[in-house]
Design a protein around this motif. Structure first.
Motif, mmCIF file in Angstrom:
data_model
loop_
_atom_site.group_PDB
_atom_site.id
_atom_site.type_symbol
_atom_site.label_atom_id
_atom_site.label_comp_id
_atom_site.label_asym_id
_atom_site.label_seq_id
_atom_site.Cartn_x
_atom_site.Cartn_y
_atom_site.Cartn_z
ATOM 1 N N GLY A 1 60.771 23.465 62.651
ATOM 2 C CA GLY A 1 62.148 23.279 61.493
ATOM 3 C C GLY A 1 62.758 21.867 61.625
ATOM 4 N N PRO A 2 63.627 21.617 60.855
ATOM 5 C CA PRO A 2 64.513 20.357 60.961
ATOM 6 C C PRO A 2 65.504 20.236 61.836
ATOM 7 C CG PRO A 2 65.316 21.801 59.151
ATOM 8 C CD PRO A 2 64.050 22.552 59.764
ATOM 9 N N PHE A 3 65.779 19.072 62.252
ATOM 10 C CA PHE A 3 67.237 18.961 63.126
ATOM 11 C C PHE A 3 68.252 18.211 62.028
ATOM 12 C CE2 PHE A 3 70.170 16.757 65.569
ATOM 13 C CZ PHE A 3 70.218 17.393 66.846
ATOM 14 N N GLY A 4 69.136 19.197 61.856
ATOM 15 C CA GLY A 4 70.055 18.859 60.782
ATOM 16 C C GLY A 4 69.709 19.880 59.668
ATOM 17 N N PRO A 5 70.618 20.229 58.606
ATOM 18 C CA PRO A 5 70.330 21.133 57.668
ATOM 19 C C PRO A 5 69.520 20.333 56.418
ATOM 20 C CG PRO A 5 72.551 20.417 57.448
ATOM 21 C CD PRO A 5 72.120 20.010 58.862
ATOM 22 N N GLU A 6 68.512 20.935 55.772
ATOM 23 C CA GLU A 6 67.658 20.470 54.709
ATOM 24 C C GLU A 6 68.631 20.435 53.372
ATOM 25 O OE1 GLU A 6 64.789 19.178 55.022
ATOM 26 O OE2 GLU A 6 63.302 20.455 55.673
ATOM 27 N N PRO A 7 68.573 19.557 52.481
ATOM 28 C CA PRO A 7 67.171 18.610 52.708
ATOM 29 C C PRO A 7 67.860 17.445 53.238
ATOM 30 C CG PRO A 7 68.236 18.458 50.455
ATOM 31 C CD PRO A 7 69.098 19.568 51.260
ATOM 32 N N SER A 8 69.080 17.087 53.275
ATOM 33 C CA SER A 8 69.294 15.655 53.566
ATOM 34 C C SER A 8 70.423 15.514 54.904
ATOM 35 C CB SER A 8 69.791 14.799 52.588
ATOM 36 O OG SER A 8 71.080 15.370 51.824
ATOM 37 N N GLY A 9 70.479 16.779 55.656
ATOM 38 C CA GLY A 9 71.637 16.806 56.504
ATOM 39 C C GLY A 9 71.491 16.186 57.819
ATOM 40 N N ALA A 10 72.497 16.130 58.629
ATOM 41 C CA ALA A 10 72.276 15.548 60.018
ATOM 42 C C ALA A 10 73.289 16.035 61.097
ATOM 43 C CB ALA A 10 72.600 13.995 60.026
ATOM 44 N N ALA A 11 73.103 15.689 62.230
ATOM 45 C CA ALA A 11 73.951 16.300 63.288
ATOM 46 C C ALA A 11 73.851 15.507 64.603
ATOM 47 C CB ALA A 11 73.633 17.857 63.831
ATOM 48 N N PRO A 12 74.896 15.398 65.393
ATOM 49 C CA PRO A 12 74.891 14.620 66.469
ATOM 50 C C PRO A 12 74.082 15.344 67.593
ATOM 51 C CG PRO A 12 76.953 15.647 66.191
ATOM 52 C CD PRO A 12 76.352 16.148 65.212
ATOM 53 N N TYR A 13 73.629 14.261 68.275
ATOM 54 C CA TYR A 13 72.701 14.848 69.634
ATOM 55 C C TYR A 13 73.359 14.108 70.737
ATOM 56 C CZ TYR A 13 69.309 16.954 72.657
ATOM 57 O OH TYR A 13 68.736 17.503 73.534
ATOM 58 N N SER A 14 73.800 14.665 71.788
ATOM 59 C CA SER A 14 74.465 13.719 73.078
ATOM 60 C C SER A 14 73.333 13.741 73.888
ATOM 61 C CB SER A 14 75.339 15.109 73.593
ATOM 62 O OG SER A 14 76.538 15.293 72.584
ATOM 63 N N ILE A 15 73.236 12.450 74.128
ATOM 64 C CA ILE A 15 72.485 12.077 75.336
ATOM 65 C C ILE A 15 73.222 11.466 76.545
ATOM 66 C CG2 ILE A 15 70.566 10.358 75.806
ATOM 67 C CD1 ILE A 15 70.193 10.132 72.899
ATOM 68 N N ASP A 16 72.832 12.034 77.749
ATOM 69 C CA ASP A 16 73.602 11.588 78.863
ATOM 70 C C ASP A 16 72.799 10.577 79.452
ATOM 71 O OD1 ASP A 16 74.844 11.333 81.484
ATOM 72 O OD2 ASP A 16 75.021 13.471 81.872
ATOM 73 N N THR A 17 73.388 9.352 79.339
ATOM 74 C CA THR A 17 72.636 8.185 79.694
ATOM 75 C C THR A 17 72.555 8.011 81.169
ATOM 76 O OG1 THR A 17 74.485 6.574 79.527
ATOM 77 C CG2 THR A 17 73.100 7.128 77.466
ATOM 78 N N ARG A 18 73.404 8.643 81.742
ATOM 79 C CA ARG A 18 73.727 8.650 83.438
ATOM 80 C C ARG A 18 72.774 9.124 83.885
ATOM 81 N NH1 ARG A 18 79.349 11.654 83.508
ATOM 82 N NH2 ARG A 18 77.979 12.791 82.113
ATOM 83 N N GLY A 19 71.625 9.890 83.220
ATOM 84 C CA GLY A 19 70.374 10.216 83.954
ATOM 85 C C GLY A 19 69.110 9.258 83.663
ATOM 86 N N LEU A 20 69.579 8.209 83.174
ATOM 87 C CA LEU A 20 68.610 7.032 82.725
ATOM 88 C C LEU A 20 68.758 5.874 83.453
ATOM 89 C CD1 LEU A 20 68.704 7.401 78.677
ATOM 90 C CD2 LEU A 20 66.874 8.459 80.272
ATOM 91 N N ALA A 21 67.777 5.218 83.896
ATOM 92 C CA ALA A 21 67.701 4.018 84.765
ATOM 93 C C ALA A 21 68.438 2.924 83.894
ATOM 94 C CB ALA A 21 66.441 3.419 85.084
ATOM 95 N N ASN A 22 69.112 2.071 84.361
ATOM 96 C CA ASN A 22 69.778 0.930 83.481
ATOM 97 C C ASN A 22 68.643 -0.016 82.951
ATOM 98 O OD1 ASN A 22 72.608 1.838 83.958
ATOM 99 N ND2 ASN A 22 72.714 0.293 85.800
ATOM 100 N N GLY A 23 68.940 -0.368 81.824
ATOM 101 C CA GLY A 23 68.032 -1.363 81.034
ATOM 102 C C GLY A 23 67.604 -0.779 79.788
#
Length: 282
Positions: free
Chosen positions: A229-251
Motif C-alpha cells: 500500500g501507500p505511505f500517506g493516504p491516497e490519492p495525494s496524502g503524505a506523512a512525516p517519517y522520522s530518521i535518527d541520523t545519529r545512527g548514520l556516519a557523518n557525510g
C-alpha cells in the motif's frame, strides 16, 4: 518491472530509466538563463530513448521550452536535435548514460514567484508501449513579471509513467530541501502514493538509506519502511517519517523513496522513485 509473483519475460520486464540533475531547488534566480545538466541512464531497458523535455509550469500555463534528443553519437553536455521525426536513437544493452544540457532565459516564465520546472523523458518500448520518467521541482523566479505562485503539488517529486498504468509517484513534501547538514532526528514529510486521475493505485511503498540495487547481489541499504500500500493516504496524502541520523556516519547519504503501482492488465508493476542526497553532521 514484474513483481515477485508476476511472470518475468520480455513483455513484462522492460527495465527502467534514471534521470537526475543538480538543481537550484527552492532557490532564487533573478537574471540570465536557467541552465541544468541532466543525466539519463537506461538500465536493462530494451526501448529507444527519444528525448527529454524541459517544461516551465506556472499558475496558469504549462510550456515546453526546450527538447533535447537522446542520440547515440551526440557529445555529452549538448542539446541534440532529432534523428528523425521528433525521435531520438539512443538504445542500450545493459547500462548506458547520456548527459544533456538545457538552458533557457528566465523571461520564458510568464510570472515571477514560486514556479515549477519539469523534466520529462520519453522511451518507446519494443511492444509499442511508452515509458516516461518525470522529475518536478520548484524555484523562486524574479524576472520582473507579475507575481503568481504555482500552488498545485508544489513539492519535489519523481514520477514513473507507463502506457495504461499511468503515473506512480514518490514525493518529498518538505520543501525546500535543507541547504545544510541535518542532525539528530530529521523528519521529512513523504508521500508515496498513486497520482490519481485514473492511474493504478499504490500497491507497495519503500523507504531506505543508501541502497544499491545494481550491486550483485543487490544491497537494499538501511530499510526504514517496506510495506504493502501507500505511505500517506491516497490519492495525494503524505506523512512525516522520522530518521535518527545519529545512527548514520557523518557525510553524504541518499534517501531513497519508491512507490510501486501494480498493473495486472500489463502483468507488470510501474514504479516512481525519488532519490535525494543529504548531509549528516552530528
Amino acid at each position: 518491472m514484474p513483481d515477485i509473483d508476476q511472470a518475468n519475460n520480455a513483455i513484462t520486464n522492460t527495465g527502467h530509466t534514471h534521470m537526475g540533475a543538480c538543481v537550484p531547488e527552492g532557490e532564487t534566480v533573478s537574471s540570465g538563463d536557467l541552465t541544468v545538466n541532466v543525466r539519463v541512464v537506461l538500465h536493462d531497458n530494451p526501448g529507444r530513448a527519444d528525448y527529454v523535455a524541459m517544461v516551465f509550469k506556472t499558475s496558469d500555463r504549462e510550456t515546453t521550452v526546450q527538447k533535447c534528443y537522446l542520440r547515440a553519437t551526440a557529445p555529452n553536455f549538448s542539446c541534440p536535435g532529432p534523428a528523425g521525426s521528433d525521435t531520438g536513437d539512443f538504445t542500450c544493452n545493459g547500462t548506458c548514460e547520456r548527459w544533456l544540457t538545457f538552458s533557457r532565459p528566465i523571461s520564458a516564465f510568464n510570472h515571477s514567484g514560486l514556479q515549477e520546472v519539469r523534466f520529462r523523458g520519453f522511451i518507446e518500448e519494443p511492444d509499442g508501449n511508452s515509458m516516461r520518467t518525470n522529475f518536478n521541482w520548484q524555484l523562486n523566479i524574479q524576472n520582473g513579471k507579475s507575481p503568481s505562485d504555482v500552488t498545485r503539488d508544489a513539492f519535489l517529486r519523481g514520477k514513473g509513467w507507463y502506457t495504461h498504468a499511468g503515473y506512480c509517484e514518490a514525493s518529498l513534501r518538505s520543501a525546500p530541501l535543507p541547504d545544510g547538514p541535518v542532525s539528530g532526528i530529521w523528519s521529512p514529510v513523504v508521500g508515496l502514493t498513486s497520482h490519481g486521475d485514473g492511474s493504478r493505485p499504490a500497491t507497495h511503498s519503500f523507504i531506505a538509506i543508501d541502497p544499491d540495487f545494481h550491486a550483485v547481489p543487490a544491497n537494499p541499504g538501511l530499510v526504514l519502511w517496506d510495506a504493502a500500500g501507500p505511505f500517506g493516504p491516497e490519492p495525494s496524502g503524505a506523512a512525516p517519517y522520522s530518521i535518527d541520523t545519529r545512527g548514520l556516519a557523518n557525510g553524504v547519504h541518499k534517501l531513497h523513496l519508491r512507490t510501486s503501482c501494480r498493473d495486472d492488465k500489463l502483468g507488470s508493476t510501474n514504479s516512481g522513485v525519488t532519490v535525494i542526497p543529504f548531509m549528516v553532521a552530528n
